[in-house]
Design an enzyme around this catalytic site. Structure first.
Site, mmCIF file in Angstrom:
data_model
loop_
_atom_site.group_PDB
_atom_site.id
_atom_site.type_symbol
_atom_site.label_atom_id
_atom_site.label_comp_id
_atom_site.label_asym_id
_atom_site.label_seq_id
_atom_site.Cartn_x
_atom_site.Cartn_y
_atom_site.Cartn_z
ATOM 1 N N GLY A 137 0.815 -1.205 0.000
ATOM 2 C CA GLY A 137 0.000 0.000 0.000
ATOM 3 C C GLY A 137 0.850 1.257 0.000
ATOM 4 O O GLY A 137 1.711 1.426 0.864
ATOM 5 N N GLY A 195 -0.348 4.475 0.156
ATOM 6 C CA GLY A 195 -1.104 5.638 0.587
ATOM 7 C C GLY A 195 -0.254 6.510 1.494
ATOM 8 O O GLY A 195 0.976 6.445 1.480
ATOM 9 N N GLU A 211 -18.561 18.028 2.262
ATOM 10 C CA GLU A 211 -17.701 18.611 1.239
ATOM 11 C C GLU A 211 -18.254 18.360 -0.159
ATOM 12 O O GLU A 211 -18.220 19.259 -1.017
ATOM 13 C CB GLU A 211 -16.288 18.056 1.386
ATOM 14 C CG GLU A 211 -15.598 18.580 2.638
ATOM 15 C CD GLU A 211 -14.253 17.941 2.918
ATOM 16 O OE1 GLU A 211 -13.498 18.489 3.738
ATOM 17 O OE2 GLU A 211 -13.955 16.884 2.331
#
Length: 423
Positions: free
Chosen positions: A14, A16, A173
């Site tokens: 990963g 991220g 948002e």
């Protein structure tokens, strides 16, 4: 720098915020590092909703992993998906059949959208957790206005109704950004419809939006949304979602576009590691991010159930993953090169934020709170600085500055076919 094949091998699954931070802290150390990710890019998820609403393009929020890590000789990047982990043999297998042996394994696979057992809603109410989903949302939102512009559009009111499910930061948002798109960016571009009259509805199953924030900030956010024309409906748990609309709180709302921002769930790291999931389906870790019951395996970010000082799992925020990644990278470097054990991880809260629209945002620092224009400016500065390199920061800053001056959005490209065929 010459890489020695006998150096300890750290495999990071990963790329991220957390995984990338681990790799960067191990850069140029006498350690071999392999970063495995199913995508060839690092995705800045907090700004993905702006791709979905045509404010930014995918290239503004995604950066090739090799470009970020390529200058470090001891780091290798592998494009692939892990299909199996053998913790006893310290080996993982990719979907291609390739195997990787490791001395230390870091699992940082993040989270995915949760539909709370109703995966059939996924096709009619897309979430915003990937570039593909953001592009789909953008195409559906823009496509709805295009369909409504057609002569004789029979369901024009439903086409111009946009429902966002979930009153957390993502939903708020999204709702604010869709409202600004309709009210400002599209207002002068159509002839048979008035985009500024579109209905934007935010549906929340609980008693109020932004439940993780103090009530005073949530009330401010509600007022800011109302100024944008967003209708907030609370105590409205969703019952069904179809292509024609959704039913929530016993009421049917006709809407051709429903967007999902109601929840996330960790990826299936527990099953991959062959262990029972911890709190919230996450991987249970100790205060040094070590997976309980497994030797040499660590987990961090959204996938890890790491307890804070209050005894509750830390939230799935970018700042949590980044801090954990920086800590773990330093800890592994000290352990593997100097034989030193690190102190327990401690999270330092740098504030929880949500942006509602122009000049409207909220920040919760715990003891201190901020709202309005100062919070909006701070939100912008923080998010620009969190981008991975200078070029991205410049691109996003220029895009925002141009949008601020003109209200225009340049990424208004429909990349998937409009769902409804022409009548």
């Amino acid at each position: 720098m010459t890489v020695d094949p006998d150096w300890p091998h750290v495999v990071i699954v990963g790329a991220g915020f957390g995984g990338l931070a681990v790799a960067q802290r191990l850069a140029n150390a006498p350690v071999r590092v392999t970063v495995v990710d199913r995508n060839n890019y690092h995705l800045f998820v907090p700004l993905l909703y702006q791709v979905a609403t045509a404010a930014l393009s995918p290239a503004d929020v995604a950066e090739p992993i090799r470009h970020v890590l390529g200058r470090y000789p001891n780091i290798r990047v592998v494009l692939g998906e892990v299909s199996r982990v053998d913790p006893e043999g310290r080996q993982l297998t990719l979907a291609t059949g390739e195997t990787l042996n490791y001395d230390r394994l870091v699992v940082a696979t993040g989270s995915t959208s949760s539909y709370f057992g109703h995966d059939e809603w996924r096709s009619v109410a897309p979430a915003c957790k990937s570039i593909e989903e953001a592009r789909l949302i953008r195409s559906r939102v823009l496509g709805a206005f295009e369909e409504a512009e057609r002569d004789g559009a029979a369901d024009r009111e439903a086409l111009m109704t946009f429902v966002i499910v979930g009153g957390g930061p993502t939903g708020v948002e999204l709702a604010g950004s869709v409202a600004e798109l309709a009210r400002y960016a599209l207002a002068a571009d159509f002839r048979r419809i008035r985009p500024e009259t579109a209905q934007i509805i935010l549906v929340e199953g609980g008693p109020r939006i932004l439940s993780a924030f103090p009530e005073s900030l949530a009330l401010y956010a509600g007022r800011a949304l109302a100024r944008l024309g967003v209708r907030v409906m609370t105590d409205m748990p969703v019952e069904t979602i179809t292509a024609e609309g959704l039913t929530a709180g016993g009421r049917f709302i006709p809407a051709r576009t429903v967007l999902w921002g109601a929840g996330v769930a960790p990826t299936g790291a527990s099953a991959l590691l062959g262990i029972e999931p911890g709190p919230g389906g996450r991987v249970a870790v100790d205060d040094r991010l070590r997976v309980q019951g497994l030797q040499g395996v660590y987990a961090l970010g959204d996938v890890a159930a790491c307890l804070g000082e209050d005894g509750k799992p830390l939230p799935g925020l970018a700042q949590v993953a980044q801090q954990q990644g920086g800590y773990l990278g330093d800890a592994l470097r000290a352990e593997l090169t100097k034989g030193r054990e690190a102190k327990p991880f401690r999270f330092h809260n740098r504030g929880n934020a949500a942006i509602i629209g122009r000049h409207a945002a909220i920040f919760d620092f715990g003891r201190y709170r901020m709202k309005g224009y100062p919070a909006w400016m701070l939100w912008a500065v923080v998010h620009v600085m969190l981008l991975v390199n200078f070029a991205q920061r410049m691109r996003v800053s220029l895009q925002w500055f141009w949008r601020y001056l003109t209200y225009r959005r340049g990424a208004r490209i429909i990349t998937t076919p409009i769902a409804r065929p022409p009548g």
